[in-house]
Design an enzyme around this catalytic site. Structure first.
Site, PDB file in Angstrom:
ATOM      1  N   ASP A 117      10.157  12.622 -22.800  1.00 15.18           N
ATOM      2  CA  ASP A 117       8.745  12.106 -22.135  1.00 15.18           C
ATOM      3  C   ASP A 117       9.290  10.800 -23.706  1.00 15.18           C
ATOM      4  OD1 ASP A 117       7.041  10.349 -23.008  1.00 15.18           O
ATOM      5  OD2 ASP A 117       5.596  12.721 -24.303  1.00 15.18           O
ATOM      6  N   HIS A 123       6.546  12.739 -20.301  1.00 13.79           N
ATOM      7  CA  HIS A 123       5.493  12.770 -20.583  1.00 13.79           C
ATOM      8  C   HIS A 123       4.659  13.336 -20.138  1.00 13.79           C
ATOM      9  CE1 HIS A 123       3.162  11.597 -23.182  1.00 13.79           C
ATOM     10  NE2 HIS A 123       1.481  10.876 -22.595  1.00 13.79           N
ATOM     11  N   SER A 139      -0.461  13.702 -25.922  1.00 15.96           N
ATOM     12  CA  SER A 139      -0.816  12.743 -25.444  1.00 15.96           C
ATOM     13  C   SER A 139      -2.139  12.161 -26.876  1.00 15.96           C
ATOM     14  CB  SER A 139      -1.407  11.606 -24.577  1.00 15.96           C
ATOM     15  OG  SER A 139      -0.838  10.599 -24.098  1.00 15.96           O
TER      16      SER A 139
END
Lengths: 376, 198
Positions: free
Chosen positions: A320, A353, A155
């Site tokens: 995601d 995610h 991320s």
């Protein structure tokens, strides 16, 4: 493999101070700063086996192992890092660091501003990915690491790995960019803005100087975390995990908790508001929003990536939607354009995610294979 | 010619690739062709596959691999970026054959494709006996075959002619032996080097 047997064990955070001023991307200058970090494994004689693990929005320097007497206080990527784990601490010297502006001990809004003698609060400058990487480079200098064998992050952490490859191409040999993006989309910035507004509009925020009032904008932080959580999970996984299940037997016809998902979000929000700092949350979401290495290249990501020399592993997860596979592919094609080494895996995983923090067997096999291929 | 790669069509393909070229290998499997081309010819190679096990095998082999679905095309790759785009024994597994051939010649100067030739004698005989062919090069039963396109060398050449794809070179193999006469009847594997007209 039993994870208790291949833990790095009890670990201790360390602190390092830098007295050379750091000029920030936003124009300000930090006259001095401190970073809190942890290390696992041993730096080899050639100093060629160091791996930097960059944290995401709410992470910190505690990547692996546990603190003495706190066996449950496991590092946030403990399933990946340890002896015999994909990022094997028998081979690599692993460094985790709390970024500037963080709330886990590194210089940030909660630490004291030497100029005023009070916590920085809202006066702490908005620091961004470039600043974090510059500060991490100072740490590398101090640890005697000329070049990282690898920099890895998920991320927002993946953005830091990318930034390392762009800013210090000669100091990073491999970049692992997991569940990340070359820049946020409007939708993604929109979620961050809602989170920020939740905090900024909390009456306990006091313009960011809530420490002096003896309060924290817990309601705002809680809402921010709730909306974050919704976006970290997939629709499928939420349906599977919670569905429309009720907390208690029947509908209440009130605004109390009816559904399990409401209870989950409230619990996660409360927990987060109990330990995380609202100013750090604001800064970190801005760092996410601002990251866009192609901005100085007329939006041409391939041109921005031309400086990079590292070999890349890019990984995304099928469900995601906050950092969707398409965004990872943009990075991949930009790297191919420059003839850089890159492999890209799109992992089938239902957890959205958050998948990047799980130990899906194929995902971890890919990570293991890539780390095994790194020559020291 | 010795079969250094364990897949005799690889040897033919490797011969057509010059040192230092940029190569895209579609359906690259475990990456052994790319590894060979990198080690022996200093080729800058990228593999494309969509099978998780193959992605893992490529990473273990130390070759670049990009996980994408070939049916979705090659839109992420730039025009003319590659010297050669290779597709070894996979063309018959792709539904959008025409589009993919066009894409290969968009992103590459030349394309190299190999495929099992359904026109080979034993396959024709099987059909004549009323059964779908099952052979060394077509080892699947009709109900479990990954192949979705069934075509002969003659069919393929007709398509190329219609689409302005130039046949620069072609080879046929039966087992590991090169075939020289009546390739469509005698070759179980066909290998083509293709270019664009003009």
């Amino acid at each position: 493999m039993d994870t208790s047997s291949n833990s790095v064990g009890a670990v201790q955070p360390q602190r390092v101070r830098f007295d050379t001023p750091l000029t920030l991307a936003g124009g300000g200058v930090l006259p001095a700063f401190e970073l809190v970090y942890e290390t696992y494994g041993e730096l080899n004689a050639a100093r060629s086996n160091a791996v930097l693990v960059c944290h995401a929005l709410s992470g910190n320097h505690h990547v692996a192992g546990h603190y003495a007497g706190e066996p449950k206080n496991l590092g946030w990527w403990d399933n990946l890092v340890g002896p015999g784990k994909p990022l094997d601490t028998r081979k690599f010297f692993v460094v985790g660091v709390n970024n500037l502006g963080g709330c886990y001990g590194s210089t940030g809004p909660v630490t004291v501003n030497p100029a005023s003698g009070r916590p920085w609060g809202a006066d702490f400058p908005v620091v961004v990915v470039e600043d974090w990487v510059a500060a991490q480079a100072r740490l590398a200098d101090r640890l005697g690491i000329d070049a990282w064998a690898a920099v890895i992050g998920g991320s927002l952490g993946g953005m830091q790995a990318m930034q390392w490859a762009l800013e210090y191409p000669e100091r990073i040999r491999h970049a692992l960019v997991i569940a990340s993006a070359p820049k946020l989309t409007a939708q993604n910035i929109a979620f961050n803005e809602v989170a920020r507004q939740a905090i900024l509009s909390d009456p306990d925020f006091h313009g960011g100087h809530y420490y002096e009032h003896g309060v924290v904008p817990a309601r705002g932080l809680r809402l921010a975390r709730m909306i974050g959580h919704i976006t970290y999970l997939s629709d499928d996984q939420m349906a599977e995990k919670f569905g429309r299940r009720l907390r208690q037997g029947d509908l209440k016809f009130s605004y109390d908790v009816d559904f399990e998902i409401e209870s989950y979000l409230r619990y996660q929000g409360d927990k987060f508001a109990g330990y995380f700092d609202a100013n750090t949350y604001l800064i970190t979401t801005k760092a996410l929003d601002y990251f866009d290495p192609a901005r100085d290249y007329g939006g041409n990501l391939a041109a921005a990536l031309a400086r990079a020399r590292a070999d890349f592993l890019v990984v995304s997860f099928s469900t995601d939607w906050r950092f969707a596979p398409e965004r990872s592919r943009e990075i991949v094609y930009g790297l191919v354009h420059n003839g850089l080494g890159v492999s890209y895996a799109e992992i089938e995983c239902s957890a959205g995610h958050d998948s990047f923090l799980l130990d899906d067997p194929h995902y971890h096999a890919v990570m293991r294979a890539y780390f095994e291929g790194i020559r020291l | 010619m010795t079969n250094v790669l364990g897949r005799f069509d690889f040897d033919a393909i490797a011969k057509w690739i010059r040192p230092g070229e940029k190569v895209l290998d579609l359906g690259c499997g475990d990456g052994s062709l790319l590894r060979y081309l990198r080690d022996e010819k200093g080729v800058l190679g990228y593999g494309v596959d969509n099978d998780p096990d193959n992605i893992l095998a490529c990473i273990r082999n130390g070759v670049n691999v990009v996980q994408i679905d070939l049916e979705a095309g090659l839109s992420g790759f730039e025009d003319g970026f590659f010297d050669h785009v290779v597709m070894s024994l996979s063309l018959q597994t792709v539904r959008h054959t025409e589009r993919l051939l066009a894409e290969m010649l968009r992103v590459g100067r030349e394309a190299v494709v190999s495929f099992p030739n359904f026109g080979q004698r034993s396959h024709r005989e099987a059909i004549a006996e009323g059964r779908m062919p099952v052979s060394k090069t077509l080892p699947y039963q009709w109900y479990n075959s990954p192949n979705v396109r069934f075509f002969t060398m003659a069919d393929f050449e007709t398509l190329c002619a219609e689409r302005g794809i130039v046949l620069r070179e072609r080879l046929g193999f039966d087992g590991e032996a090169a075939v020289t006469e009546d390739l469509n009847l005698n070759a179980s594997i066909a290998v083509y080097r293709l270019g664009k007209a003009g």
